[in-house]
Write an enzyme that holds these catalytic residues in place. Structure first.
Site, PDB file in Angstrom:
ATOM      1  N   ILE A 139      12.025  88.945 -15.765  1.00 58.96           N
ATOM      2  CA  ILE A 139      10.697  88.486 -15.380  1.00 58.96           C
ATOM      3  C   ILE A 139       9.831  89.705 -15.102  1.00 58.96           C
ATOM      4  O   ILE A 139      10.182  90.539 -14.263  1.00 58.96           O
ATOM      5  CB  ILE A 139      10.754  87.574 -14.138  1.00 58.96           C
ATOM      6  CG1 ILE A 139      11.756  86.422 -14.361  1.00 58.96           C
ATOM      7  CG2 ILE A 139       9.359  87.050 -13.820  1.00 58.96           C
ATOM      8  CD1 ILE A 139      11.460  85.549 -15.557  1.00 58.96           C
ATOM      9  N   LYS A 140       8.718  89.807 -15.815  1.00 60.32           N
ATOM     10  CA  LYS A 140       7.847  90.972 -15.667  1.00 60.32           C
ATOM     11  C   LYS A 140       6.860  90.755 -14.518  1.00 60.32           C
ATOM     12  O   LYS A 140       6.121  89.765 -14.501  1.00 60.32           O
ATOM     13  CB  LYS A 140       7.077  91.250 -16.955  1.00 60.32           C
ATOM     14  CG  LYS A 140       7.935  91.793 -18.075  1.00 60.32           C
ATOM     15  CD  LYS A 140       7.131  92.056 -19.335  1.00 60.32           C
ATOM     16  CE  LYS A 140       6.384  93.364 -19.256  1.00 60.32           C
ATOM     17  NZ  LYS A 140       5.743  93.678 -20.575  1.00 60.32           N
ATOM     18  N   ILE A 141       6.854  91.694 -13.601  1.00 63.99           N
ATOM     19  CA  ILE A 141       5.945  91.672 -12.461  1.00 63.99           C
ATOM     20  C   ILE A 141       5.163  92.982 -12.457  1.00 63.99           C
ATOM     21  O   ILE A 141       5.769  94.059 -12.509  1.00 63.99           O
ATOM     22  CB  ILE A 141       6.712  91.514 -11.140  1.00 63.99           C
ATOM     23  CG1 ILE A 141       7.465  90.175 -11.109  1.00 63.99           C
ATOM     24  CG2 ILE A 141       5.778  91.642  -9.935  1.00 63.99           C
ATOM     25  CD1 ILE A 141       8.336  89.977  -9.883  1.00 63.99           C
TER      26      ILE A 141
END
EC number: 2.2.1.2
Length: 372
Positions: A139-141
């Site tokens: 998951i890209k944050i």
């Protein structure tokens, strides 16, 4: 044709593709990249999805079904993008299994409009992990100020993370701290640390684009001599920071508990200036335990004529620091540049996401069943 990609892999650089589309998955092209070009991961972002879905190839039936059900545009976009990521995860699953979860990863980004809202980012990350439901998802944050506590919280829940939009060395250190804090919290909860993975995406080419523009405006020989040096210097000093952290007592305690190091990932590696070699941000950033995510054009250029000469990062830290110091002496503020790039990076992803929503909404309206 060279064996540059094989050599790059042997030097400890994981090659990931910075692109994804449904056509690439269904045609078998993604699988071919794994088999023939040493690709072991995929990254996506709002701009990549905007381009893929706007092109329309492979999305017509799902869009028609969504329109028939009168699904709202926000839900439709999430259903489309998570379907692509889920399918790509399945293609890369053998790599994931073979590398013990280190590679074989596919990244999907939280809604960029949430970049300055910690709680909403955490909620979105949990939702995306649930929607994709594959162990090899990242998951890209974004590494905004609000993103840092979100990274810690998401990691503490056992969700693997790709931290994106890192431009500054200080922010990178804060990202590594946020990751370790998340692991410490996960350990306190009794979670298995070995199942949690992370990469930290340090953006490269945009640094040269911004600083070269300022150097060109000066018009001096001294300024011209520094063109094309800032991005490599910045990334190399980031690797130095990574080495310092993994040698720390704090990290060693986590490693002994089974934690995986958060690898530096070189992002934005497509060369923007035609005056530079098109493989510059690949061949000059070779170091073990790194990832280089490349647009397809950069991947092909590296395969065709990239010259991999071994480690080009360690041993360069003194020159890298001197290059950044020289820019400061010319009046180019490092802090100002990296702050601007972070702001612009979030804005660019927000714009791409808005464009994606707009174009998808138009398709849903076109395909909607007629009343009566």
């Amino acid at each position: 044709m060279t064996d540059a990609l094989k050599r790059l892999s042997e030097e400890g650089v994981a090659i990931w593709l910075d692109d994804l589309s449904r056509r690439r998955i269904t045609s078998g092209a993604l699988g071919e990249l794994l088999d023939q070009q040493h690709v072991v991961g995929v990254t996506t972002n709002p701009a990549i999805f905007q381009k893929a879905i706007s092109a329309g190839d492979g999305y017509e039936q799902q869009l028609a079904d969504l329109a028939e059900r009168r699904v709202g545009v926000e839900e439709a976009v999430r259903m489309i993008t998570t379907a692509d990521v889920r399918d790509a995860c399945d293609v890369l699953r053998p790599v994931y299994e073979a590398t013990g979860g280190r590679d074989g990863r596919v990244s999907i980004e939280v809604d960029p409009r949430l970049a300055h809202n910690t709680a909403a980012t955490v909620a979105e990350a949990k939702q995306l992990a649930w929607l994709v439901e594959r162990p090899n998802t990242l998951i890209k944050i974004p590494a905004t100020r609000a993103g840092l506590p979100a990274i810690t919280e998401v990691i503490s829940r056992g969700i693997s993370v790709n931290v994106t939009l890192i431009f500054s060395l200080q922010r990178y250190r804060e990202v590594m701290d946020a990751y370790m804090s998340g692991l410490e919290q996960a350990r306190a909860k009794g979670l298995e640390l070995s199942s949690i993975h992370s990469v930290a995406s340090f953006f490269v080419s945009r640094v040269d684009t911004e600083i070269d523009k300022r150097l060109d405006a000066m018009g001096t020989e001294e300024a011209a001599a520094l063109r094309g040096r800032a991005a490599l210097a910045n990334a190399r000093l980031a690797y130095q920071a990574y080495e310092e952290v993994v040698a720390s007592d704090r990290w060693q305690a986590l490693a002994q508990a089974g934690a995986n190091a958060q690898r530096p990932l070189w992002a934005s590696t497509g060369v923007k200036d035609p005056a530079y070699p098109d493989t510059l941000y690949v061949t000059e950033l070779v170091a073990p335990h790194t990832v280089n995510t490349m647009p397809e054009a950069t991947l092909e250029a590296t395969e065709d004529h990239g010259e991999i000469t071994g480690d080009t990062v360690r041993g360069t830290y003194g020159q890298a620091r001197a290059d950044l110091d020289a820019l400061e002496k010319l009046g180019i503020s490092y802090d100002e540049v990296v702050e601007l790039l972070e702001k612009e990076g979030v804005e660019k992803f927000e714009t791409a996401w808005t464009d994606l929503l707009t174009s998808t909404e138009a398709e849903l309206k076109r395909l909607a069943p007629r009343e009566g």
